[in-house]
Design an enzyme around this catalytic site. Structure first.
Site, PDB file in Angstrom:
ATOM      1  N   GLY A   1      68.728  18.693  30.466  1.00  8.57           N
ATOM      2  CA  GLY A   1      69.104  19.090  31.817  1.00  8.57           C
ATOM      3  C   GLY A   1      67.893  19.641  32.556  1.00  8.57           C
ATOM      4  O   GLY A   1      66.986  18.880  32.880  1.00  8.57           O
TER       5      GLY A   1
ATOM      6  N   SER B   1      63.791  16.639  26.134  1.00 10.84           N
ATOM      7  CA  SER B   1      63.749  16.784  27.584  1.00 10.84           C
ATOM      8  C   SER B   1      63.715  18.278  27.923  1.00 10.84           C
ATOM      9  O   SER B   1      62.855  19.000  27.425  1.00 10.84           O
ATOM     10  CB  SER B   1      64.941  16.048  28.199  1.00 10.84           C
ATOM     11  N   TRP B   2      64.644  18.777  28.732  1.00  9.73           N
ATOM     12  CA  TRP B   2      64.691  20.226  28.978  1.00  9.73           C
ATOM     13  C   TRP B   2      64.854  20.983  27.662  1.00  9.73           C
ATOM     14  O   TRP B   2      64.346  22.107  27.511  1.00  9.73           O
ATOM     15  CB  TRP B   2      65.835  20.575  29.939  1.00  9.73           C
TER      16      TRP B   2
ATOM     17  N   ASP C   1      59.017   6.404  29.022  1.00  8.48           N
ATOM     18  CA  ASP C   1      59.837   7.507  29.532  1.00  8.48           C
ATOM     19  C   ASP C   1      59.449   7.763  30.985  1.00  8.48           C
ATOM     20  O   ASP C   1      58.322   8.175  31.277  1.00  8.48           O
ATOM     21  CB  ASP C   1      59.594   8.759  28.680  1.00  8.48           C
TER      22      ASP C   1
ATOM     23  N   HIS D   1      63.527   7.350  28.052  1.00  9.34           N
ATOM     24  CA  HIS D   1      63.706   8.791  27.914  1.00  9.34           C
ATOM     25  C   HIS D   1      64.784   9.196  26.918  1.00  9.34           C
ATOM     26  O   HIS D   1      64.673  10.232  26.266  1.00  9.34           O
ATOM     27  CB  HIS D   1      64.051   9.382  29.286  1.00  9.34           C
TER      28      HIS D   1
END
Length: 324
Positions: free
Chosen positions: A47, A115-116, A273, A301
């Site tokens: 996120g 990711s986050w 990505d 990604h």
């Protein structure tokens, strides 16, 4: 041309689901799977603003791992949904430590984040290095200006997905397009669902559309999930607007890498990505050469792309044998 999915490990249903009250506003939802006395692994979703699903357990061997899934503040089943009150990177870092203590876990055997989730894992490891046994990171995101501009401004991902980017910007009335990110932020923060929800759909659709090397129509079904829709878009806009309460390049600085240099770490990065450009994985690896970096040549990604998922599972299998 379709890719063959990698299913990963199958888990029984969660043997523990509960909420942890961390302050006067937030109650965090968590689930536990796998071996009750196994090596504790925590999965950090992306996120910011994503949420957990049982499928997140598939990276971990249930015969080896006690798997903890956590919906971060304002996300998924955590309460209240889509709340940005007292919701910063450093609140989330403190939450991970509070959850570890609540579950009476001396040290996480694996902190797993993509990711986050990779951002949060790095921030946590640099703040509480004695709580982290190993790091498994995917799709590195350091919340630097170049990364935010790459995804959200013309001249980056928009050059690869110009049709989707135009749809993203043109959702807004023409008078709001001069600073479309600020305009989205204003709409997403609105208490009027007739304003915030359509903006959330458009915001999330842009990210989902560029998340995989091959078209990801299945991912678009998330747009129908009420626990995901506003929480994801609003929280991302809130964090991006505040640079995630990080100084520019903070997570990659030598003095901060030094705090976690002793922790075994593996980086898995899709070569294509577009959400989290590979330069960040490369620069993290250069700052932290003690880690391992695996390029996945046929992935974007998403953690679910076959080459990426296969390598992540191989890594957690390898780390299961570590004495931590």
């Amino acid at each position: 041309m379709a890719q063959t999915p990698v299913t990963g490990y199958a888990h029984d249903d969660a043997w523990d689901t509960n909420w942890l009250k961390v302050d006067d506003t937030h109650e965090l939802y968590y689930e536990q799977y796998g071996k009750k006395d196994g090596k504790p692994a925590i999965y950090l979703h992306g996120g910011p603003g994503g949420h957990i699903t049982k499928g997140n357990t598939s990276f971990f061997n249930p015969a080896e791992y006690r798997v903890v899934l956590l919906d971060q503040r304002g996300c998924g089943k955590s309460r209240p949904n889509a709340s940005t009150v007292d919701n910063t990177t450093w609140h989330l870092v403190a939450d991970l430590e509070a959850l570890r203590e609540h579950l009476k876990i001396p040290k996480w055997h694996v902190v797993f984040g993509g990711s986050w989730g990779s951002t949060l894992a790095l921030a946590y490891a640099q703040t509480h290095p004695n709580s982290v046994g190993s790091l498994v990171l995917r799709g590195i995101f350091a919340v630097r200006d170049l990364e935010l501009k790459w995804t959200m401004e013309p001249g980056g991902a928009s050059m690869l997905y110009p049709d989707h980017f135009d749809e993203f910007v043109n959702f807004l009335p023409e008078e709001e397009r001069a600073d479309h990110v600020a305009s989205y932020h204003k709409r997403l923060m609105s208490d009027d669902e007739s304003i915030s929800h359509p903006a959330a759909t458009a915001w999330n659709k842009w990210e989902i559309s560029i998340s995989t090397l091959y078209p990801n129509t299945a991912g678009l079904t998330q747009l129908d999930d009420p626990t995901y829709l506003l929480a994801h878009a609003r929280t991302e806009a809130h964090y991006f607007n505040n640079k995630a309460w990080l100084e520019e390049g903070q997570l990659l600085r030598k003095e901060n890498i030094d705090k976690m240099r002793h922790i075994p770490g593996t980086i898995v990065q899709g070569r294509y990505d577009v959400v989290c450009p590979p330069i960040s994985a490369w620069e993290l690896y250069k700052a932290w050469p003690e880690s391992k970096l695996h390029w996945i040549s046929d992935a974007g990604h998403a953690a679910t792309e076959p080459g990426t998922k296969k390598k992540l599972i191989e890594t957690t299998d390898e780390y299961a044998s570590l004495s931590i």
